[in-house]
Design an enzyme around this catalytic site. Structure first.
Site, PDB file in Angstrom:
ATOM      1  N   GLU A 162     -17.286 -43.678 -24.250  1.00 48.68           N
ATOM      2  CA  GLU A 162     -18.575 -43.957 -23.609  1.00 48.68           C
ATOM      3  C   GLU A 162     -18.554 -45.298 -22.901  1.00 48.68           C
ATOM      4  OE1 GLU A 162     -23.283 -44.468 -24.957  1.00 48.68           O
ATOM      5  OE2 GLU A 162     -21.687 -44.470 -26.456  1.00 48.68           O
ATOM      6  N   GLU A 181     -31.144 -40.625 -27.039  1.00 50.72           N
ATOM      7  CA  GLU A 181     -30.837 -41.940 -27.608  1.00 50.72           C
ATOM      8  C   GLU A 181     -31.709 -42.997 -26.931  1.00 50.72           C
ATOM      9  OE1 GLU A 181     -26.796 -44.264 -28.939  1.00 50.72           O
ATOM     10  OE2 GLU A 181     -27.042 -43.823 -26.815  1.00 50.72           O
TER      11      GLU A 181
END
Length: 258
Positions: free
Chosen positions: A143, A240
Site C-alpha cells: 500500500e 477505512e
C-alpha cells in the site's frame, strides 16, 4: 459489484474491539478488516467472525511498535529476521481466520538508512513474503501511503508500487489501492485505476480532506465507485475512514450506493 468491509480500526471505535464485529454486522457489513489481529488469539477472532457471519478480508503483517510510532519494518535492514517471523505469525492467523490477503506496510525509513538500502531491503523482504504466502495460498499486497499523514513513509505512489512489484518479480504481489492516500499523492484516480486494475487486489476508501466518510470532501465517490464497477472490480473495498460524527450516522453514503 464490489463488496464493502468495515475497517474495525477506524469504525465503531466507541466499542471494545471484540464488540465491533457485531456492530459491523448489524450495520449491514459482510466483511471486516483492521490493522492487526495479534492482540487476540486467532480462535477468539474466528469466534466473533462466525457469530456474526462475517468474512475476514484483510489485515497487516506485524509492523513493529505501532504505539511508539513505527509503521512497518519491511524497509529496515536490521530487522529482516523479525520481518520473517512476522510473516509466519500472519500466516498462522490467516489460516484460522480464512482471509486470503495480507498487506505489508513498508514503514518509515530509519535514521541512518539510505533510500537505496531501504529499497533493496524492501524488495528482498517482499520476495520472501510473496513466496512464503503463496505456498500458504495467501496473496500479498502493498500500500502506498501519503507523506502528509505519515512523513517519511517509504512507499508513496502507484508508480513506485508498480516498479517495486516488477523488481520483486513475483506473481503473488499486488497493489492495495487506497483512494484517500492516492488522491493526496497523485490524484487522477479513475485513469490510474483503469491502467492498473489487473494489479489492484484490494481497495480502501475515505474522503479528503479529513479522512471522513464519502460525501464529506472533494472526491466524487458516486463516480469513482461506479467506475470501479465498470472496470469489473470484484474485490473488497475497505471502509477505512474516521466517521465525522458516528459510524452509523455517517453510513448514508453506503446505503445510497447499495
Amino acid at each position: 459489484m464490489a463488496k464493502f468491509a468495515a475497517n474495525l480500526s477506524m469504525l465503531f471505535t466507541e466499542l471494545d474491539f471484540v464488540d465491533r464485529f457485531a456492530a459491523a454486522a448489524k450495520a449491514g457489513f459482510t466483511g471486516v478488516e483492521y490493522l492487526f489481529p495479534y492482540a487476540l488469539t486467532p480462535e477468539q477472532i474466528k469466534q466473533k467472525l462466525d457469530d456474526n457471519q462475517l468474512t475476514q478480508v484483510l489485515f497487516n503483517l506485524p509492523a513493529g511498535d505501532w504505539e511508539a510510532g513505527e509503521r512497518g519494518i519491511a524497509v529496515d535492514p536490521n530487522r529482516r529476521e523479525e520481518f520473517k517471523a512476522g510473516v509466519a505469525q500472519a500466516i498462522t492467523y490467516a489460516q484460522v481466520l480464512g482471509n486470503s490477503q495480507i498487506n505489508c506496510l513498508a514503514g518509515i525509513v530509519p535514521q541512518g538508512v539510505s533510500t537505496s538500502e531501504a529499497h533493496a531491503t524492501f524488495v528482498e523482504n517482499l520476495r520472501y513474503a510473496a513466496q512464503t504466502l503463496k505456498q500458504a495460498g495467501i496473496r500479498l499486497v502493498i500500500e502506498a501511503i501519503n507523506t502528509r499523514d505519515i512523513p517519511g513513509f517509504f512507499l508513496n505512489t502507484t508508480e513506485q508500487a508498480k516498479s517495486v512489484i516488477q523488481e520483486v518479480g513475483s506473481d503473488n504481489l499486488f497493489i492495495q489501492y487506497d483512494i484517500y492516500h492516492m488522491q493526496i499523492m497523485e490524484g487522477d484516480l479513475a485513469p490510474t485505476m483503469s491502467a492498473n486494475i489487473a494489479q489492484i487486489a484490494h481497495v480502501q476508501l475515505a474522503d479528503n480532506p479529513g479522512r471522513h466518510e464519502p460525501g464529506t470532501g472533494e472526491i466524487n465517490y458516486p463516480f469513482v465507485l461506479k467506475h470501479l464497477d465498470e472496470l469489473g472490480y470484484q474485490g473488497w473495498i475497505g471502509c477505512e475512514y474516521k466517521p465525522k460524527t458516528t459510524t452509523l450516522e455517517g453510513l448514508d453514503w453506503l446505503n445510497l450506493y447499495r
